[in-house]
Design an enzyme around this catalytic site. Structure first.
Site, mmCIF file in Angstrom:
data_model
loop_
_atom_site.group_PDB
_atom_site.id
_atom_site.type_symbol
_atom_site.label_atom_id
_atom_site.label_comp_id
_atom_site.label_asym_id
_atom_site.label_seq_id
_atom_site.Cartn_x
_atom_site.Cartn_y
_atom_site.Cartn_z
ATOM 1 N N HIS A 175 -4.547 -4.631 1.744
ATOM 2 C CA HIS A 175 -4.173 -4.358 3.140
ATOM 3 C C HIS A 175 -5.135 -5.008 4.135
ATOM 4 C CE1 HIS A 175 -1.030 -1.245 2.644
ATOM 5 N NE2 HIS A 175 -1.609 -1.102 1.461
ATOM 6 N N ILE A 197 -4.233 0.124 -1.947
ATOM 7 C CA ILE A 197 -3.646 1.463 -1.912
ATOM 8 C C ILE A 197 -2.394 1.473 -2.792
ATOM 9 C CG2 ILE A 197 -2.686 3.291 -0.440
ATOM 10 C CD1 ILE A 197 -4.240 1.968 1.917
ATOM 11 N N ARG A 198 -2.507 2.103 -3.935
ATOM 12 C CA ARG A 198 -1.400 2.105 -4.907
ATOM 13 C C ARG A 198 -0.767 0.700 -4.970
ATOM 14 N NH1 ARG A 198 0.891 6.399 -6.782
ATOM 15 N NH2 ARG A 198 2.992 5.892 -6.160
ATOM 16 N N ARG A 248 4.502 -2.563 -10.032
ATOM 17 C CA ARG A 248 4.160 -1.620 -8.958
ATOM 18 C C ARG A 248 3.158 -0.587 -9.453
ATOM 19 N NH1 ARG A 248 9.171 1.271 -6.882
ATOM 20 N NH2 ARG A 248 7.585 2.115 -5.498
ATOM 21 N N GLU A 291 -4.772 -5.583 7.105
ATOM 22 C CA GLU A 291 -4.648 -5.007 8.458
ATOM 23 C C GLU A 291 -5.513 -3.757 8.620
ATOM 24 O OE1 GLU A 291 -2.677 -4.587 6.017
ATOM 25 O OE2 GLU A 291 -1.714 -2.626 6.053
ATOM 26 N N GLY A 349 3.747 -0.182 2.583
ATOM 27 C CA GLY A 349 4.475 1.066 2.771
ATOM 28 C C GLY A 349 5.002 1.484 1.413
ATOM 29 N N GLU A 350 6.279 1.665 1.331
ATOM 30 C CA GLU A 350 6.898 2.058 0.074
ATOM 31 C C GLU A 350 8.084 1.125 -0.158
ATOM 32 O OE1 GLU A 350 6.311 4.141 -2.425
ATOM 33 O OE2 GLU A 350 8.244 3.420 -3.172
ATOM 34 N N SER A 351 7.973 0.300 -1.204
ATOM 35 C CA SER A 351 8.951 -0.784 -1.348
ATOM 36 C C SER A 351 10.385 -0.295 -1.592
ATOM 37 C CB SER A 351 8.513 -1.746 -2.447
ATOM 38 O OG SER A 351 8.333 -1.063 -3.664
ATOM 39 N N CYS A 383 1.127 -5.823 0.229
ATOM 40 C CA CYS A 383 1.348 -4.659 -0.631
ATOM 41 C C CYS A 383 2.849 -4.437 -0.892
ATOM 42 C CB CYS A 383 0.640 -3.445 -0.049
ATOM 43 S SG CYS A 383 0.256 -2.252 -1.320
#
Ligand code: GLN
Length: 184
Positions: A159, A123-124, A95, A161, A46-48, A75
């Site tokens: 990822h 992803i990023r 990051r 998943e 997600g976004e840490s 991630c």
């Protein structure tokens, strides 16, 4: 087996679906009490920065710190567990360090002890810059670690998943099984 999936933000549904496919019970964790009675925990991508903020807000940073079972972080979940954040795993990460053009990509990874390559979706993604002596590397991309383990912690910069390949989650459930025998 009951596995908690941190559900404050990010890819928690996909992780829960994967765990259920493998026969585990997956419970979404939004409050600290929900960590009670789970055998393992997944911290999704997600976004840490958002993760850290929401976790602090709900006291989940402390609760995760006190949780004694196996944890899989993917991630952003890897970033949350690193030296600079919860300090659970002895790694240093950068990051979004794969560069702008190739910020998101897929690559075949070599998984330790397995001849079949593992498709990694990045992803990023965070890039691992330094690992402590107790950290074991389970998969690499171009000579850099992307799947690692330190004791009861498993972390991936990609990822698992988001593909149909269940091997990372399977390994995590094996770790949960082993640890629950140890604790029993
Ligand atoms: N770029 C995100 C971060 O820094 C991680 C991306 C992801 O989890 N897919 O938190």
């Amino acid at each position: 087996m009951r596995i908690g999936v941190l559900a404050v933000q990010g890819n928690f549904r996909e992780h829960a679906a994967m765990l259920r496919r493998l026969g585990a019970e997956a419970v979404e964790v939004r409050k600290r009490e929900q960590l009670q009675g789970v055998d393992g925990l997944v911290i999704p991508g997600g976004e840490s920065t958002t993760f850290m903020r929401l976790m602090r807000l709900y006291g989940l940073d402390e609760a995760v710190g006190e949780f004694s079972g196996p944890v899989l972080g993917t991630c952003a979940g890897m970033i949350v567990l690193d030296r600079r954040h919860l300090g659970a795993v002895d790694i240093e990460v950068d990051r979004n360090a794969y560069g702008r053009q190739v910020a998101s990509f897929e690559a075949d990874l070599t998984l330790a002890g397995d001849a079949e390559p593992l498709r990694g979706v990045f992803i990023r993604a965070p890039r691992v810059r330094d690992v402590g002596p107790k950290v074991e590397v389970l998969a690499e991309l171009d000579g850099e670690p992307v799947l690692l383990r330190e004791g009861r912690f498993m972390i991936a910069s990609f990822h698992p998943e988001l593909t149909d390949d269940t091997r990372v989650h399977k390994r995590f459930l094996e770790l949960v099984r082993e640890e629950s025998h140890v604790r029993a």
